[in-house]
Design a protein around this motif. Structure first.
Motif, PDB file in Angstrom:
ATOM      1  N   SER A   1     -10.578  -1.677 -12.782  1.00 26.81           N
ATOM      2  CA  SER A   1      -9.539  -2.950 -13.892  1.00 26.81           C
ATOM      3  C   SER A   1     -11.019  -4.444 -14.170  1.00 26.81           C
ATOM      4  CB  SER A   1      -8.785  -3.845 -12.261  1.00 26.81           C
ATOM      5  OG  SER A   1      -7.419  -2.739 -12.942  1.00 26.81           O
ATOM      6  N   GLY A   2     -12.155  -4.462 -13.472  1.00 23.18           N
ATOM      7  CA  GLY A   2     -12.979  -5.253 -13.562  1.00 23.18           C
ATOM      8  C   GLY A   2     -12.915  -6.821 -12.608  1.00 23.18           C
ATOM      9  N   ARG A   3     -12.702  -8.023 -12.840  1.00 23.83           N
ATOM     10  CA  ARG A   3     -13.271  -8.939 -11.736  1.00 23.83           C
ATOM     11  C   ARG A   3     -11.549  -9.484 -11.974  1.00 23.83           C
ATOM     12  NH1 ARG A   3     -18.712 -12.472 -13.402  1.00 23.83           N
ATOM     13  NH2 ARG A   3     -17.818 -11.716 -15.763  1.00 23.83           N
ATOM     14  N   ALA A   4     -11.156 -10.073 -12.697  1.00 23.46           N
ATOM     15  CA  ALA A   4     -10.007 -10.507 -13.167  1.00 23.46           C
ATOM     16  C   ALA A   4      -9.048 -10.182 -11.652  1.00 23.46           C
ATOM     17  CB  ALA A   4      -9.294 -10.579 -14.348  1.00 23.46           C
ATOM     18  N   LEU A   5      -9.115  -9.094 -12.023  1.00 22.68           N
ATOM     19  CA  LEU A   5      -8.056  -8.951 -10.650  1.00 22.68           C
ATOM     20  C   LEU A   5      -7.652  -8.991  -9.780  1.00 22.68           C
ATOM     21  CD1 LEU A   5      -5.836  -7.101  -9.167  1.00 22.68           C
ATOM     22  CD2 LEU A   5      -7.201  -4.936  -8.938  1.00 22.68           C
ATOM     23  N   TRP A   6      -9.679  -9.276  -8.840  1.00 23.38           N
ATOM     24  CA  TRP A   6     -10.274  -9.102  -7.790  1.00 23.38           C
ATOM     25  C   TRP A   6     -10.110 -10.880  -8.391  1.00 23.38           C
ATOM     26  CZ3 TRP A   6      -9.990  -5.129  -4.542  1.00 23.38           C
ATOM     27  CH2 TRP A   6     -10.248  -3.939  -4.765  1.00 23.38           C
ATOM     28  N   TRP A   7     -10.720 -11.665  -8.599  1.00 23.12           N
ATOM     29  CA  TRP A   7      -9.868 -13.263  -9.188  1.00 23.12           C
ATOM     30  C   TRP A   7      -8.608 -13.560  -8.425  1.00 23.12           C
ATOM     31  CZ3 TRP A   7     -13.564 -16.426  -7.002  1.00 23.12           C
ATOM     32  CH2 TRP A   7     -15.078 -15.995  -7.458  1.00 23.12           C
ATOM     33  N   SER A   8      -7.818 -13.206  -9.253  1.00 27.41           N
ATOM     34  CA  SER A   8      -7.067 -13.344  -8.938  1.00 27.41           C
ATOM     35  C   SER A   8      -6.015 -12.658  -7.554  1.00 27.41           C
ATOM     36  CB  SER A   8      -5.339 -12.154  -9.413  1.00 27.41           C
ATOM     37  OG  SER A   8      -4.094 -12.224  -9.616  1.00 27.41           O
ATOM     38  N   GLY A   9      -6.821 -11.907  -6.634  1.00 25.60           N
ATOM     39  CA  GLY A   9      -5.782 -11.224  -5.781  1.00 25.60           C
ATOM     40  C   GLY A   9      -6.417 -13.332  -4.940  1.00 25.60           C
TER      41      GLY A   9
ATOM     42  N   ARG B   1      -0.824   7.827  -7.317  1.00 19.60           N
ATOM     43  CA  ARG B   1      -1.791   8.064  -6.704  1.00 19.60           C
ATOM     44  C   ARG B   1      -3.226   7.119  -7.894  1.00 19.60           C
ATOM     45  NH1 ARG B   1      -1.178  12.894  -3.488  1.00 19.60           N
ATOM     46  NH2 ARG B   1       0.181  12.995  -2.498  1.00 19.60           N
ATOM     47  N   GLY B   2      -2.903   7.178  -9.528  1.00 19.19           N
ATOM     48  CA  GLY B   2      -3.947   6.476  -9.850  1.00 19.19           C
ATOM     49  C   GLY B   2      -3.510   5.620  -9.389  1.00 19.19           C
ATOM     50  N   VAL B   3      -2.951   4.411  -9.192  1.00 22.65           N
ATOM     51  CA  VAL B   3      -3.117   3.095  -9.491  1.00 22.65           C
ATOM     52  C   VAL B   3      -4.206   2.376  -8.198  1.00 22.65           C
ATOM     53  CG1 VAL B   3      -1.792   2.587  -6.832  1.00 22.65           C
ATOM     54  CG2 VAL B   3      -2.010   1.170  -8.806  1.00 22.65           C
ATOM     55  N   TRP B   4      -4.845   3.681  -7.174  1.00 26.19           N
ATOM     56  CA  TRP B   4      -6.054   2.914  -7.053  1.00 26.19           C
ATOM     57  C   TRP B   4      -7.570   3.325  -7.296  1.00 26.19           C
ATOM     58  CZ3 TRP B   4      -3.685   0.346  -3.092  1.00 26.19           C
ATOM     59  CH2 TRP B   4      -2.980   1.408  -2.675  1.00 26.19           C
ATOM     60  N   ARG B   5      -7.647   3.910  -8.164  1.00 22.68           N
ATOM     61  CA  ARG B   5      -8.470   4.278  -9.131  1.00 22.68           C
ATOM     62  C   ARG B   5      -8.774   3.163 -10.334  1.00 22.68           C
ATOM     63  NH1 ARG B   5      -7.279   8.438 -10.680  1.00 22.68           N
ATOM     64  NH2 ARG B   5      -6.553   8.230 -12.570  1.00 22.68           N
TER      65      ARG B   5
ATOM     66  N   ALA C   1       0.897  -0.832   0.277  1.00 17.49           N
ATOM     67  CA  ALA C   1       0.035   0.269   0.034  1.00 17.49           C
ATOM     68  C   ALA C   1       0.828   1.085  -0.300  1.00 17.49           C
ATOM     69  CB  ALA C   1      -0.805   0.494   1.589  1.00 17.49           C
ATOM     70  N   LEU C   2       2.242   1.273   0.037  1.00 17.86           N
ATOM     71  CA  LEU C   2       2.802   2.113   0.495  1.00 17.86           C
ATOM     72  C   LEU C   2       3.644   2.302  -0.811  1.00 17.86           C
ATOM     73  CD1 LEU C   2       4.390   2.248   4.306  1.00 17.86           C
ATOM     74  CD2 LEU C   2       2.697   4.146   3.235  1.00 17.86           C
ATOM     75  N   ILE C   3       4.443   1.195  -1.112  1.00 15.81           N
ATOM     76  CA  ILE C   3       5.085   0.881  -2.671  1.00 15.81           C
ATOM     77  C   ILE C   3       4.338   1.447  -4.293  1.00 15.81           C
ATOM     78  CG2 ILE C   3       6.126  -0.663  -4.275  1.00 15.81           C
ATOM     79  CD1 ILE C   3       7.328  -2.283  -1.341  1.00 15.81           C
ATOM     80  N   LEU C   4       3.260   0.980  -4.022  1.00 17.23           N
ATOM     81  CA  LEU C   4       2.226   0.830  -5.171  1.00 17.23           C
ATOM     82  C   LEU C   4       2.145   2.768  -5.454  1.00 17.23           C
ATOM     83  CD1 LEU C   4      -0.469  -1.708  -5.228  1.00 17.23           C
ATOM     84  CD2 LEU C   4       1.261  -0.842  -6.809  1.00 17.23           C
ATOM     85  N   PRO C   5       1.458   3.345  -4.707  1.00 19.90           N
ATOM     86  CA  PRO C   5       1.327   4.676  -4.983  1.00 19.90           C
ATOM     87  C   PRO C   5       2.843   5.183  -5.739  1.00 19.90           C
ATOM     88  CG  PRO C   5       0.425   4.071  -2.810  1.00 19.90           C
ATOM     89  CD  PRO C   5       0.817   3.356  -3.043  1.00 19.90           C
ATOM     90  N   LEU C   6       4.255   5.265  -4.618  1.00 18.10           N
ATOM     91  CA  LEU C   6       5.219   5.899  -4.824  1.00 18.10           C
ATOM     92  C   LEU C   6       5.921   5.478  -6.205  1.00 18.10           C
ATOM     93  CD1 LEU C   6       7.044   5.256  -1.504  1.00 18.10           C
ATOM     94  CD2 LEU C   6       6.433   7.504  -3.047  1.00 18.10           C
ATOM     95  N   TRP C   7       5.153   3.668  -6.965  1.00 17.56           N
ATOM     96  CA  TRP C   7       5.581   3.219  -7.870  1.00 17.56           C
ATOM     97  C   TRP C   7       5.014   3.440  -9.912  1.00 17.56           C
ATOM     98  CZ3 TRP C   7       5.202  -2.590  -9.145  1.00 17.56           C
ATOM     99  CH2 TRP C   7       5.825  -3.420 -10.434  1.00 17.56           C
ATOM    100  N   GLN C   8       3.643   3.322  -9.075  1.00 18.88           N
ATOM    101  CA  GLN C   8       2.548   4.435  -9.913  1.00 18.88           C
ATOM    102  C   GLN C   8       1.921   4.882 -10.378  1.00 18.88           C
ATOM    103  OE1 GLN C   8       0.434   0.556 -10.874  1.00 18.88           O
ATOM    104  NE2 GLN C   8       1.878  -1.527 -10.972  1.00 18.88           N
TER     105      GLN C   8
END
Length: 292
Positions: free
Chosen positions: A68-76, A59-63, A50-57
């Motif tokens: 992203s659709g269901r695939a991301l959540w099923w992968s999770g 702040r738009g990563v949360w949006r 949660a700290l690395i992702l906004p720094l790397w990609q």
């Protein structure tokens, strides 16, 4: 961040070493038990990402995650199964048992693709699956009288979760809906922590244990997962699979040297079949890819 091929290989070796520290670290714990071990590692992984992702990609990563659709959540969900099964298995059986079972992941991925997604498999793949299956069955059979079979059964959840995960990701990519794996890892870690918290309550881990588990969350899982994604942009899938096998060797060696955990003869024997089948299959696959 763009790497040359040699740099990507060296970085992937470092990644596998970091992955391999899970077993020896769990042997240093004083009070934390299976579900609490899993909760703390998953929670620290989720917090780190949660700290690395906004720094790397950005702040738009949360949006992007929300759209992203269901695939991301099923992968999770698949990642959550992998994280939970892996850590609980480490608390129930030897490090070598868990890692060798995990090494069958690429072959289980091929089998799942045939059974559930209708993909055809080459004869060499079927042969490798059979040989690896015999190796795992041999390890399980030898443990029935020793009481260690439950940990091996739980350990199977990790490569099975991975097998469904990679097939879901590949199908989504073919349909034009790519899955960003690092946010999926964050979702999986958060789900794993949420599911295991009620089972781990009340939390009894000492400050010593929490410090070790925080290290696992950050250095054994969150950071290596990000680095592996970077490496995968440069390396071929077969190269990544072969280098990932180093986790088995590193993990067994670290548990042996750092915790005095000597693999049993059945693990050596079954492991030779599993790793031999996988290495042969990867070599034949790479040879086929390089032929004109």
């Amino acid at each position: 961040m763009t790497l040359r091929h040699g740099q990507a290989v060296a970085l992937m070796v470092a990644v596998t070493f970091l992955w391999a520290t899970a077993g020896v670290v769990t042997r240093q714990l004083e009070q934390a038990q299976a579900f609490e071990i899993t909760f703390w590692r998953s929670a620290f992984t989720a917090l780190s990402l949660a700290l690395i992702l906004p720094l790397w990609q950005g702040r738009g990563v949360w949006r992007r995650m929300l759209t992203s659709g269901r695939a991301l959540w099923w992968s999770g969900v698949c990642w959550a199964v992998m994280f939970t099964a892996f850590m609980i298995a480490l608390a129930l059986t030897s490090v070598a048992n868990v890692l060798i079972t995990l090494a069958a992941g690429p072959l289980l991925t091929a089998l799942i693709s045939r059974l559930f997604f209708g993909q055809r498999l080459a004869r060499q793949t079927w042969a490798a699956i059979v040989v690896a299956g015999l190796g795992i069955a041999w390890m399980f059979a030898r443990q029935l009288g020793e009481g260690g079979w439950l940990g091996s059964v739980v350990a199977l959840g990790a490569p099975l979760g991975g097998a469904f995960n990679w097939n879901l990701v590949q199908r989504s990519q073919r349909e034009g809906h790519g899955v960003d794996l690092v946010p999926a890892v964050l979702v999986g870690a958060a789900l794993s922590a949420a599911v295991t918290l009620p089972l781990a309550w009340p939390l009894r881990a000492s400050a010593h244990d929490v410090a070790w588990l925080a290290g696992l969350g950050v250095w054994q899982l969150a950071i290596p997962c990000v680095l592996a994604v970077v490496c995968a942009r440069v390396l071929k899938p077969t190269e990544v699979s072969m280098l990932a096998l180093l986790e088995v060797l590193f993990g067994i060696a670290l548990a042996w040297l750092g915790a005095g955990e000597v693999p049993s003869p059945a693990v050596w024997q079954g492991g030779a079949l599993v790793l031999g089948a996988l290495l042969t299959h990867l070599w034949l696959t790479q040879r086929k890819e390089t032929l004109p």
